[in-house]
Design an enzyme around this catalytic site. Structure first.
Site, PDB file in Angstrom:
ATOM      1  CB  CYS A 101     114.190  89.235  42.112  1.00 46.41           C
ATOM      2  SG  CYS A 101     112.426  89.189  41.719  1.00 46.41           S
ATOM      3  CB  CYS A 102     114.558  92.240  46.458  1.00 43.95           C
ATOM      4  SG  CYS A 102     113.675  90.860  47.204  1.00 43.95           S
ATOM      5  CB  CYS A 183     106.828  88.653  46.026  1.00 45.75           C
ATOM      6  SG  CYS A 183     107.226  90.383  45.686  1.00 45.75           S
ATOM      7  CB  CYS A 186     109.828  85.136  47.778  1.00 46.74           C
ATOM      8  SG  CYS A 186     110.739  85.083  46.216  1.00 46.74           S
ATOM      9  CB  CYS A 209     112.822  93.261  50.124  1.00 48.94           C
ATOM     10  SG  CYS A 209     112.301  94.858  50.796  1.00 48.94           S
TER      11      CYS A 209
END
Length: 218
Positions: A101-102, A183, A186, A209
């Site tokens: 995702c990062c 984010c 998170c 990240c």
């Protein structure tokens, strides 16, 4: 490095024909570097990664600060739309694979920026994490870019002394108890015994990240 040293180094880069940019999350502690750059050269582009998962307050604060400092703000968005960021079960990746995702929302879009510059002015501090403790003031990055870390030796006490001296604004989420803000899915409010970044990706054994790992060379 102190202000005059940072100014001299940036002037040296420019005299060598290097192209410069910086990135910022626009957290309270990030404003020190932005303010110093606004005193040195307001034309240096400031890239703001809007992952699509940021707190609304964070996005609004970035606009507010860039206008106040007269910065050359440039927004960067992910290349892959959110509906394609799902695992085999259809869950959004931050729930099952936060590293990927990062990558999609931060590392991949930043790689496109690196290709256009020579020097990445990056505000990491050594005391923030073990990864950052191992970094140097000048460090290579992909695409023949040189990372410049002018605040690597700054302490959080020095950061807030500068903030008080120049009466810099505070991130609106500070007052709500957040310490390190990323984010929204998170990021949690830290417990009293947590270090600065431990409330990020809480319970996932993750503190970076990818911007300062995948986009840095030893």
């Amino acid at each position: 490095m102190k202000f005059e040293q940072i100014k001299q180094q940036l002037e040296k880069y420019k005299s060598e024909g290097k192209t410069l940019f910086t990135t910022s999350s626009f957290q309270t502690h990030s404003l020190v570097l932005l303010h110093m750059l606004s005193r040195i050269d307001r034309d240096i582009p400031v890239y703001f990664l809007n992952t699509g998962y940021l707190f609304p307050e964070a996005v609004a604060f970035a606009d507010e600060v860039s206008e106040r400092f007269g910065m050359n703000l440039k927004r960067v968005n992910p290349l892959v739309p959110k509906h394609q960021q799902r695992d085999a079960e259809g869950n959004l990746l931050f729930t099952s694979d936060p590293d990927y995702c990062c990558y999609l929302n931060k590392t991949q879009p930043m790689e496109t920026v690196l290709r256009d510059y020579d020097i990445w002015i990056n505000g990491i501090r050594a005391e923030q994490s073990r990864v950052r403790q191992a970094m140097k003031v000048e460090q290579p990055a992909p695409h023949d870019v040189l990372r410049f870390h002018p605040m690597l030796d700054w302490t959080i006490q020095e950061v807030f002394a500068y903030i008080r001296e120049y009466d810099l604004p505070r991130h609106p989420l500070d007052a709500k108890g957040y310490a390190s803000i990323g984010c929204e899915p998170c990021t949690k409010k830290p417990d009293p015994d947590m270090q600065e970044r431990e409330a990020r990706w809480y319970g996932m054994n993750k503190t970076e990240c990818g911007l300062n790992t995948d986009l840095a060379k030893a």
